[in-house]
Design an enzyme around this catalytic site. Structure first.
Site, PDB file in Angstrom:
ATOM      1  N   ILE A 168       0.702  -1.455  -0.028  1.00 53.56           N
ATOM      2  CA  ILE A 168      -0.050  -0.186  -0.064  1.00 53.56           C
ATOM      3  C   ILE A 168       0.802   1.204  -0.308  1.00 53.56           C
ATOM      4  O   ILE A 168       0.504   2.446  -0.429  1.00 53.56           O
ATOM      5  CB  ILE A 168      -0.981   0.073   1.272  1.00 53.56           C
ATOM      6  CG1 ILE A 168      -2.266   0.917   0.812  1.00 53.56           C
ATOM      7  CG2 ILE A 168      -0.113   0.403   2.474  1.00 53.56           C
ATOM      8  CD1 ILE A 168      -3.247   0.722   1.929  1.00 53.56           C
ATOM      9  N   HIS A 175       6.332 -12.034   5.889  1.00 54.56           N
ATOM     10  CA  HIS A 175       6.101 -11.293   4.604  1.00 54.56           C
ATOM     11  C   HIS A 175       7.423 -11.024   3.840  1.00 54.56           C
ATOM     12  O   HIS A 175       8.507 -10.609   4.434  1.00 54.56           O
ATOM     13  CB  HIS A 175       5.372 -10.116   4.335  1.00 54.56           C
ATOM     14  CG  HIS A 175       5.694  -8.973   5.305  1.00 54.56           C
ATOM     15  ND1 HIS A 175       5.482  -9.087   6.679  1.00 54.56           N
ATOM     16  CD2 HIS A 175       6.461  -7.944   4.960  1.00 54.56           C
ATOM     17  CE1 HIS A 175       6.160  -7.895   7.140  1.00 54.56           C
ATOM     18  NE2 HIS A 175       6.702  -7.348   6.223  1.00 54.56           N
ATOM     19  N   GLN A 181      10.560  -4.678  11.143  1.00 55.88           N
ATOM     20  CA  GLN A 181       9.338  -5.471  10.897  1.00 55.88           C
ATOM     21  C   GLN A 181       8.026  -4.379  11.667  1.00 55.88           C
ATOM     22  O   GLN A 181       8.053  -4.216  12.604  1.00 55.88           O
ATOM     23  CB  GLN A 181       9.064  -6.610  11.118  1.00 55.88           C
ATOM     24  CG  GLN A 181       8.033  -7.414  10.888  1.00 55.88           C
ATOM     25  CD  GLN A 181       7.977  -8.982  11.680  1.00 55.88           C
ATOM     26  OE1 GLN A 181       8.884  -9.259  12.424  1.00 55.88           O
ATOM     27  NE2 GLN A 181       7.118  -9.758  10.989  1.00 55.88           N
ATOM     28  N   ASN A 210      11.892  -8.839   6.983  1.00 54.16           N
ATOM     29  CA  ASN A 210      12.212  -8.380   8.176  1.00 54.16           C
ATOM     30  C   ASN A 210      11.448  -9.079   9.317  1.00 54.16           C
ATOM     31  O   ASN A 210      10.456  -9.639   9.140  1.00 54.16           O
ATOM     32  CB  ASN A 210      11.709  -7.082   8.273  1.00 54.16           C
ATOM     33  CG  ASN A 210      12.197  -5.997   7.262  1.00 54.16           C
ATOM     34  OD1 ASN A 210      13.435  -5.981   6.907  1.00 54.16           O
ATOM     35  ND2 ASN A 210      11.584  -5.076   6.854  1.00 54.16           N
TER      36      ASN A 210
END
Ligand code: 5GP
Length: 139
Positions: free
Chosen positions: A34, A102, A96, A89
């Site tokens: 995003i 992810h 993170q 991360n």
């Protein structure tokens, strides 16, 4: 929010909040970040809920690894980037922010958009002991 709470990625996986899905299979979902560092910044997540890479099952890890090359190829084809970083991360001090495993695919472009890294490297010390310690810790 604690590391143990459900994350925004649970809501994305459930379809409760929207995202731009680029890939999905039984184990993995990939969607546009995003707040991209560059055009084509994609997040690849396991459907299994795990905070950190070392907590992920071998099955989910294998599924992630299996799809990464083709997703990288697709991002390259779609954006025209020739270079990219994979970033993953683990833990707040390691940057993170979302505590669900992810992998970022981050295109790097001529204008230098993408991931900027200061690589403050040191020299290898205690290598024999360290090698042995890591070898013995692998389970
Ligand atoms: P981290 O710092 O945890 O490695 O990165 C988390 C990433 O998730 C960030 O790049 C952030 O922009 C992205 N992100 C956070 N919330 C959302 C969201 O609701 N939707 C999408 N598509 N990406 C998100």
């Amino acid at each position: 929010m604690s590391e143990h709470d459900p994350t925004i990625f649970d809501a994305i996986l459930a379809g409760d909040i929207p995202c731009h899905r680029v890939y999905e299979d039984d184990h993995v979902l990939a969607f546009l970040d995003i707040n991209p560092l560059s055009r084509g910044h994609v997040l690849v997540i396991p459907k299994e809920r795990a905070r950190f890479m070392h907590e992920l099952s071998e099955e989910s890890a294998a599924a992630l690894g299996r799809v990464l090359p083709k997703l990288c190829k697709a991002v390259m084809a779609a954006t025209g980037c020739e270079h990219y970083n994979l970033l993953q991360n683990n833990g707040a001090p390691a940057h993170q922010a979302v505590f669900h495993v992810h992998v970022h695919i981050i295109p790097k472009f001529e204008d230098d958009s993408g991931l900027c890294i200061e690589w403050d490297s040191g020299s290898l010390e205690d290598s024999e002991h360290l090698t042995q310690a890591i070898r013995e810790a692998i389970t």
